[in-house]
Write a protein that holds these residues in place. Structure first.
Motif, PDB file in Angstrom:
ATOM      1  N   ASN A   1       8.069  -3.610  12.085  1.00 24.41           N
ATOM      2  CA  ASN A   1       8.308  -4.970  11.614  1.00 24.41           C
ATOM      3  C   ASN A   1       7.183  -5.927  11.955  1.00 24.41           C
ATOM      4  O   ASN A   1       6.976  -6.916  11.245  1.00 24.41           O
ATOM      5  CB  ASN A   1       9.635  -5.475  12.173  1.00 24.41           C
ATOM      6  CG  ASN A   1      10.809  -4.862  11.445  1.00 24.41           C
ATOM      7  OD1 ASN A   1      11.011  -5.093  10.254  1.00 24.41           O
ATOM      8  ND2 ASN A   1      11.585  -4.053  12.137  1.00 24.41           N
ATOM      9  N   ILE A   2       6.452  -5.661  13.033  1.00 29.71           N
ATOM     10  CA  ILE A   2       5.251  -6.466  13.302  1.00 29.71           C
ATOM     11  C   ILE A   2       4.284  -6.320  12.134  1.00 29.71           C
ATOM     12  O   ILE A   2       3.642  -7.289  11.699  1.00 29.71           O
ATOM     13  CB  ILE A   2       4.589  -6.027  14.618  1.00 29.71           C
ATOM     14  CG1 ILE A   2       5.417  -6.510  15.811  1.00 29.71           C
ATOM     15  CG2 ILE A   2       3.159  -6.571  14.718  1.00 29.71           C
ATOM     16  CD1 ILE A   2       4.907  -6.023  17.152  1.00 29.71           C
ATOM     17  N   ASN A   3       4.200  -5.125  11.605  1.00 31.92           N
ATOM     18  CA  ASN A   3       3.318  -4.908  10.464  1.00 31.92           C
ATOM     19  C   ASN A   3       3.920  -5.438   9.172  1.00 31.92           C
ATOM     20  O   ASN A   3       3.232  -5.561   8.160  1.00 31.92           O
ATOM     21  CB  ASN A   3       2.976  -3.427  10.354  1.00 31.92           C
ATOM     22  CG  ASN A   3       1.985  -3.002  11.403  1.00 31.92           C
ATOM     23  OD1 ASN A   3       0.779  -3.101  11.222  1.00 31.92           O
ATOM     24  ND2 ASN A   3       2.484  -2.542  12.547  1.00 31.92           N
ATOM     25  N   GLY A   4       5.217  -5.755   9.219  1.00 34.97           N
ATOM     26  CA  GLY A   4       5.787  -6.517   8.119  1.00 34.97           C
ATOM     27  C   GLY A   4       5.150  -7.894   8.046  1.00 34.97           C
ATOM     28  O   GLY A   4       5.015  -8.474   6.965  1.00 34.97           O
ATOM     29  N   ALA A   5       4.743  -8.416   9.214  1.00 36.61           N
ATOM     30  CA  ALA A   5       4.027  -9.695   9.218  1.00 36.61           C
ATOM     31  C   ALA A   5       2.707  -9.578   8.480  1.00 36.61           C
ATOM     32  O   ALA A   5       2.260 -10.514   7.804  1.00 36.61           O
ATOM     33  CB  ALA A   5       3.790 -10.150  10.659  1.00 36.61           C
ATOM     34  N   VAL A   6       2.067  -8.421   8.594  1.00 35.68           N
ATOM     35  CA  VAL A   6       0.831  -8.191   7.837  1.00 35.68           C
ATOM     36  C   VAL A   6       1.132  -8.193   6.346  1.00 35.68           C
ATOM     37  O   VAL A   6       0.410  -8.797   5.542  1.00 35.68           O
ATOM     38  CB  VAL A   6       0.191  -6.849   8.251  1.00 35.68           C
ATOM     39  CG1 VAL A   6      -1.045  -6.564   7.396  1.00 35.68           C
ATOM     40  CG2 VAL A   6      -0.166  -6.853   9.728  1.00 35.68           C
ATOM     41  N   SER A   7       2.229  -7.532   5.968  1.00 44.29           N
ATOM     42  CA  SER A   7       2.571  -7.420   4.547  1.00 44.29           C
ATOM     43  C   SER A   7       2.790  -8.772   3.909  1.00 44.29           C
ATOM     44  O   SER A   7       2.552  -8.950   2.710  1.00 44.29           O
ATOM     45  CB  SER A   7       3.827  -6.561   4.380  1.00 44.29           C
ATOM     46  OG  SER A   7       4.982  -7.252   4.808  1.00 44.29           O
ATOM     47  N   SER A   8       3.250  -9.742   4.696  1.00 40.21           N
ATOM     48  CA  SER A   8       3.541 -11.051   4.127  1.00 40.21           C
ATOM     49  C   SER A   8       2.289 -11.871   3.850  1.00 40.21           C
ATOM     50  O   SER A   8       2.376 -12.978   3.314  1.00 40.21           O
ATOM     51  CB  SER A   8       4.469 -11.830   5.069  1.00 40.21           C
ATOM     52  OG  SER A   8       3.837 -12.069   6.315  1.00 40.21           O
ATOM     53  N   ASN A   9       1.124 -11.344   4.213  1.00 44.63           N
ATOM     54  CA  ASN A   9      -0.122 -12.107   4.025  1.00 44.63           C
ATOM     55  C   ASN A   9      -1.130 -11.426   3.111  1.00 44.63           C
ATOM     56  O   ASN A   9      -2.248 -11.934   2.956  1.00 44.63           O
ATOM     57  CB  ASN A   9      -0.787 -12.348   5.389  1.00 44.63           C
ATOM     58  CG  ASN A   9      -0.016 -13.342   6.232  1.00 44.63           C
ATOM     59  OD1 ASN A   9      -0.122 -14.538   6.056  1.00 44.63           O
ATOM     60  ND2 ASN A   9       0.792 -12.836   7.154  1.00 44.63           N
ATOM     61  N   VAL A  10      -0.791 -10.301   2.514  1.00 44.10           N
ATOM     62  CA  VAL A  10      -1.795  -9.550   1.758  1.00 44.10           C
ATOM     63  C   VAL A  10      -1.727  -9.791   0.256  1.00 44.10           C
ATOM     64  O   VAL A  10      -2.679  -9.489  -0.461  1.00 44.10           O
ATOM     65  CB  VAL A  10      -1.692  -8.037   2.040  1.00 44.10           C
ATOM     66  CG1 VAL A  10      -1.929  -7.759   3.508  1.00 44.10           C
ATOM     67  CG2 VAL A  10      -0.357  -7.465   1.603  1.00 44.10           C
ATOM     68  N   TYR A  11      -0.617 -10.345  -0.223  1.00 45.48           N
ATOM     69  CA  TYR A  11      -0.517 -10.659  -1.653  1.00 45.48           C
ATOM     70  C   TYR A  11      -0.720 -12.161  -1.838  1.00 45.48           C
ATOM     71  O   TYR A  11       0.228 -12.934  -1.864  1.00 45.48           O
ATOM     72  CB  TYR A  11       0.829 -10.194  -2.211  1.00 45.48           C
ATOM     73  CG  TYR A  11       0.892  -8.703  -2.415  1.00 45.48           C
ATOM     74  CD1 TYR A  11       0.437  -8.117  -3.590  1.00 45.48           C
ATOM     75  CD2 TYR A  11       1.377  -7.865  -1.407  1.00 45.48           C
ATOM     76  CE1 TYR A  11       0.471  -6.734  -3.765  1.00 45.48           C
ATOM     77  CE2 TYR A  11       1.414  -6.494  -1.576  1.00 45.48           C
ATOM     78  CZ  TYR A  11       0.962  -5.934  -2.753  1.00 45.48           C
ATOM     79  OH  TYR A  11       0.995  -4.574  -2.928  1.00 45.48           O
TER      80      TYR A  11
END
Length: 507
Positions: A414-424
């Motif tokens: 889920n920490i890497n879910g934070a990454v996902s929220s910034n790549v698009y």
């Protein structure tokens, strides 16, 4: 006395015992209770019906609540709150940070408290926060509410994954985890339909369409949370919907599946710290990192990706068949992995297929081709998440150790879910090449992590087959071989958990 070496018929390992002092391999749980008349299929059917449908509904609501902001965005959320694209991405990011922080403490609380109380409390609180998102009027309010939403949602998924592992054998867990995790696919389908329907309420009571999405979904979660107090069951040794004989039967069958701590385990710091000292925990964190980031990126931005060739409402509606397809694939993979015990191999194959989907998305400049590629991409995302969670639970023995390991691994995902929220990013529209490329990178990380983990587990099982991990069972007069000395086999199981020489890791 001469030491006598006996082969354990179940595990083919050598256990050294002193003649005349052989102890039974395992003390029978509730030995005074007769379970000979218990119908195993009937009991497991009862457990399935009590646990899986309701948990599937709860997780559907959970995933719907965390990702509905993606549906709300296409109904002018950013314009009405006067926030930029970067501010919108920040509001997505803070959710995952809070979610990751509170997962481990929540799983410890779950074991210490009644699951019915803990799950009900979490759901009522995040339902309230979800409702309040509908009346947010600026960036600060939205960010604060998203943080609180992550705080209270943190306990549900790792808690349910851990909770189910306390009821089912290792080869039974995959399909059950897949069924309730498939609620993520249903939430994607249902979320698109629901958002399209609720959008017609735009203007009611002076609230825009996106506001009603948050309000109505939040109220539904509050109602489900209140109902959970009576519907959610406790752990198998105290579950009220089972008779005393049935509870005993469930615990005994788990102990027969190498889950020695099923009868209960005291909360001790060493049991918690054992998770941090286990190399499998750290590999598990990387494995979930490789599939959770793609999962959240997919769920948060699929409407926006499809919106490159379609208007807002059609874009939401076109997500429905995608998620329905993903649900079917997820359950098929889980059934196969349960039957054949090939969880690692399934992960590697499905991640590879998902990678092909993202390669097509990167090179595509056609809306129809991109829409097809999204179907291919789901194969490397949705089936892999529950299969990985099940694989982690399968290879951890000790109720507290398993709970902490699952929470740590899921929190890393889920920490890497934070990454996902910034790549698009909005400036990358309509093809989002950067976002697709970063998701593909994570999928490659997942392939490498799963391949390495599979290799190491096979290597460790081979060592145990050769007797290199055998403990000394007997008096202190026997020579210590470096693997530990225990009075009985039961003591070795209890103290060493999945490090016991007779324990075999699932591949």
């Amino acid at each position: 006395m001469e030491p006598d070496i006996k082969d354990s018929p179940k595990h083919s390992v050598q256990i050294v015992e002193e003649k005349g002092s052989v102890e039974p391999e395992q003390t029978l749980y509730n030995a005074h209770i007769n379970t000979a008349e218990i119908d195993e299929r009937k009991v497991m059917r009862k457990i399935d019906l009590r646990l899986i449908p309701w948990f599937s509904l709860l997780y559907l609501l959970s995933f719907l609540d965390r990702t509905s902001i993606g549906n709300a965005k296409v109904y002018n959320l950013e314009r009405d709150l006067e926030i930029s694209d970067n501010q919108y991405l920040i509001s997505l990011t803070v959710f995952f940070i809070a979610y990751a922080i509170f997962e481990v403490p929540s799983n410890i609380f779950l074991k210490r408290l009644r699951p019915s109380v803990w799950f009900a409390f979490l759901m009522v609180m995040w339902g309230l926060i979800m409702t309040l998102q509908g009346v947010a009027h600026n960036f600060g309010g939205l960010v604060g509410l998203r943080w609180m939403l992550g705080t209270f949602e943190a306990g549900l998924y790792p808690g349910m994954a851990y909770y189910l592992s306390c009821y089912y054998k290792r080869k039974e867990l995959g399909i059950r985890t897949a069924l309730f995790t498939s609620a993520t696919t249903l939430s994607g389908a249902f979320g698109g339909l629901l958002a399209a329907a609720i959008s017609n309420m735009g203007g009611v009571a002076g609230r825009p369409a996106w506001s009603w999405i948050f309000i109505l979904e939040g109220l539904a979660t509050i109602l489900a949370g209140v109902a959970s107090y009576w519907i959610v069951q406790d752990f198998p040794d105290t579950a009220k919907f089972l008779s005393e004989a049935e509870r005993t039967f469930v615990v005994r069958r788990l102990q027969g599946d190498d889950q020695y701590s099923a009868a209960g385990e005291k909360l001790q710091m060493k049991n918690v710290l054992s998770s941090f000292r286990d190399w499998k925990t750290w590999f598990s964190m990387v494995q979930l990192m490789g599939c959770d980031m793609p999962l959240y990126a997919f769920s948060l931005f699929t409407p926006s990706i499809i919106n490159q060739g379609f208007r807002a409402t059609p874009a939401n509606l076109l997500t429905v068949p995608i998620y329905a397809f993903a649900a079917v694939v997820t359950c098929f993979v889980a059934l196969y992995a349960d039957k054949h015990g090939r969880r690692g191999y399934c992960n590697i194959v499905m991640l590879s297929i998902g990678g092909i989907g993202y390669i097509i998305l990167i090179v595509s400049r056609n809306a129809a081709l991109s829409y097809f590629a999204v179907y291919v991409a789901t194969c490397g995302i949705f089936p892999v998440v529950p299969n990985t969670v099940t694989w982690i639970a399968n290879n951890q023995e000790g109720v507290y150790k398993r709970g902490v390991t699952l929470a740590l691994a899921i929190s890393m995902g889920n920490i890497n879910g934070a990454v996902s929220s910034n790549v698009y990013r909005a400036r990358d529209t309509p093809w989002y090449s950067l976002g697709h490329a970063l998701v593909l990178m994570y999928i490659c990380i997942g392939i490498i992590a799963n391949s390495t983990f599979l290799y190491l587990l096979k290597k460790e099982n081979a060592r145990r087959d050769r007797g290199e991990r055998d403990e000394v069972i007997g008096s202190e007069e026997l020579e210590d071989n470096g693997n530990g000395r225990y009075a009985t086999v039961e003591d070795a199981k209890r103290e060493k958990g999945d490090n016991w020489s007779g324990y075999r890791y699932m591949l």
